[in-house]
Design a protein around this motif. Structure first.
Motif, PDB file in Angstrom:
ATOM      1  N   ASP A 165      -5.430  18.359   6.864  1.00 45.28           N
ATOM      2  CA  ASP A 165      -4.051  18.878   6.280  1.00 45.28           C
ATOM      3  C   ASP A 165      -3.300  17.681   5.723  1.00 45.28           C
ATOM      4  OD1 ASP A 165      -4.567  21.642   7.313  1.00 45.28           O
ATOM      5  OD2 ASP A 165      -3.255  21.184   9.132  1.00 45.28           O
ATOM      6  N   ALA A 166      -3.204  16.584   6.591  1.00 44.54           N
ATOM      7  CA  ALA A 166      -2.643  15.399   5.823  1.00 44.54           C
ATOM      8  C   ALA A 166      -3.141  15.015   4.428  1.00 44.54           C
ATOM      9  CB  ALA A 166      -2.851  14.221   6.818  1.00 44.54           C
ATOM     10  N   ARG A 167      -4.497  15.173   4.436  1.00 43.61           N
ATOM     11  CA  ARG A 167      -4.892  14.872   3.011  1.00 43.61           C
ATOM     12  C   ARG A 167      -4.446  15.656   1.819  1.00 43.61           C
ATOM     13  NH1 ARG A 167     -11.185  13.032   2.651  1.00 43.61           N
ATOM     14  NH2 ARG A 167     -10.235  11.158   3.798  1.00 43.61           N
ATOM     15  N   LYS A 168      -4.567  16.976   2.391  1.00 47.25           N
ATOM     16  CA  LYS A 168      -3.850  17.944   1.239  1.00 47.25           C
ATOM     17  C   LYS A 168      -2.504  17.899   1.126  1.00 47.25           C
ATOM     18  CE  LYS A 168      -6.407  22.085   2.776  1.00 47.25           C
ATOM     19  NZ  LYS A 168      -6.636  23.367   3.376  1.00 47.25           N
ATOM     20  N   ARG A 169      -1.743  17.428   1.926  1.00 50.07           N
ATOM     21  CA  ARG A 169      -0.294  16.940   1.716  1.00 50.07           C
ATOM     22  C   ARG A 169      -0.078  15.895   0.491  1.00 50.07           C
ATOM     23  NH1 ARG A 169       0.331  18.101   7.328  1.00 50.07           N
ATOM     24  NH2 ARG A 169       0.255  16.065   7.699  1.00 50.07           N
ATOM     25  N   ARG A 170      -1.029  14.976   0.917  1.00 49.93           N
ATOM     26  CA  ARG A 170      -0.914  13.921   0.088  1.00 49.93           C
ATOM     27  C   ARG A 170      -1.606  14.095  -1.363  1.00 49.93           C
ATOM     28  NH1 ARG A 170      -2.581  11.331   4.935  1.00 49.93           N
ATOM     29  NH2 ARG A 170      -4.688  11.214   4.121  1.00 49.93           N
ATOM     30  N   TYR A 171      -2.722  14.661  -1.383  1.00 47.89           N
ATOM     31  CA  TYR A 171      -3.410  14.790  -2.651  1.00 47.89           C
ATOM     32  C   TYR A 171      -3.338  16.130  -3.195  1.00 47.89           C
ATOM     33  CZ  TYR A 171      -4.885  10.170  -0.977  1.00 47.89           C
ATOM     34  OH  TYR A 171      -5.068   9.066  -0.651  1.00 47.89           O
ATOM     35  N   GLY A 172      -3.145  16.997  -2.566  1.00 47.25           N
ATOM     36  CA  GLY A 172      -2.920  18.748  -2.952  1.00 47.25           C
ATOM     37  C   GLY A 172      -4.270  19.160  -2.337  1.00 47.25           C
ATOM     38  N   SER A 173      -4.403  20.612  -2.789  1.00 46.57           N
ATOM     39  CA  SER A 173      -5.262  21.317  -2.169  1.00 46.57           C
ATOM     40  C   SER A 173      -6.681  21.112  -2.497  1.00 46.57           C
ATOM     41  CB  SER A 173      -4.906  22.935  -2.261  1.00 46.57           C
ATOM     42  OG  SER A 173      -5.188  23.178  -3.818  1.00 46.57           O
ATOM     43  N   LEU A 174      -6.908  20.376  -3.588  1.00 43.28           N
ATOM     44  CA  LEU A 174      -8.404  20.289  -3.886  1.00 43.28           C
ATOM     45  C   LEU A 174      -8.913  19.150  -2.996  1.00 43.28           C
ATOM     46  CD1 LEU A 174      -7.965  20.152  -7.796  1.00 43.28           C
ATOM     47  CD2 LEU A 174      -8.662  21.972  -6.415  1.00 43.28           C
ATOM     48  N   ALA A 175      -8.090  18.452  -2.127  1.00 40.77           N
ATOM     49  CA  ALA A 175      -8.532  17.148  -1.426  1.00 40.77           C
ATOM     50  C   ALA A 175      -9.509  17.514  -0.181  1.00 40.77           C
ATOM     51  CB  ALA A 175      -7.518  16.148  -1.185  1.00 40.77           C
ATOM     52  N   ALA A 176      -9.333  18.848   0.225  1.00 39.86           N
ATOM     53  CA  ALA A 176     -10.146  19.263   1.294  1.00 39.86           C
ATOM     54  C   ALA A 176     -11.536  19.190   1.201  1.00 39.86           C
ATOM     55  CB  ALA A 176      -9.636  20.565   1.945  1.00 39.86           C
TER      56      ALA A 176
END
Length: 91
Positions: free
Chosen positions: A80-91
């Motif tokens: 979730d933190a990565r998605k907040r930082r980089y957008g939904s493509l980061a997961a």
């Protein structure tokens, strides 16, 4: 994707092998499921000296009814933190 999580004194390198994160929509409930492999781990003794976690211990942690929920919770936090930082493509 590989994440680093800290669980009960272990610093674990965890590879997420599958991740399904479906948000709620209308009357349908969302769902969140993931599978992972523990790649490596480090733990620290009382003096702060790092020690590698043996592969056998990683296998026990990956199947433990106690540790798996904690690992999953830490992984979702990182995802979730990565998605907040980089957008939904980061997961």
């Amino acid at each position: 994707m590989t994440y680093e999580v800290i669980v009960e004194g272990y610093v674990l390198q965890v590879e997420v092998t599958s991740c399904d994160d479906v948000p709620p929509s209308g009357i349908a409930n969302g769902s969140r499921e993931l599978t992972f492999d523990l790649v490596s781990g480090t733990m620290y003794d009382a003096d702060g000296i790092p020690m590698d976690v043996f592969q056998m211990e990683l296998s026990v942690l990956a199947e433990s009814d106690e540790f798996v929920p904690m690992i999953e919770k830490a992984l979702w936090y990182e995802i979730d933190a990565r998605k907040r930082r980089y957008g939904s493509l980061a997961a």
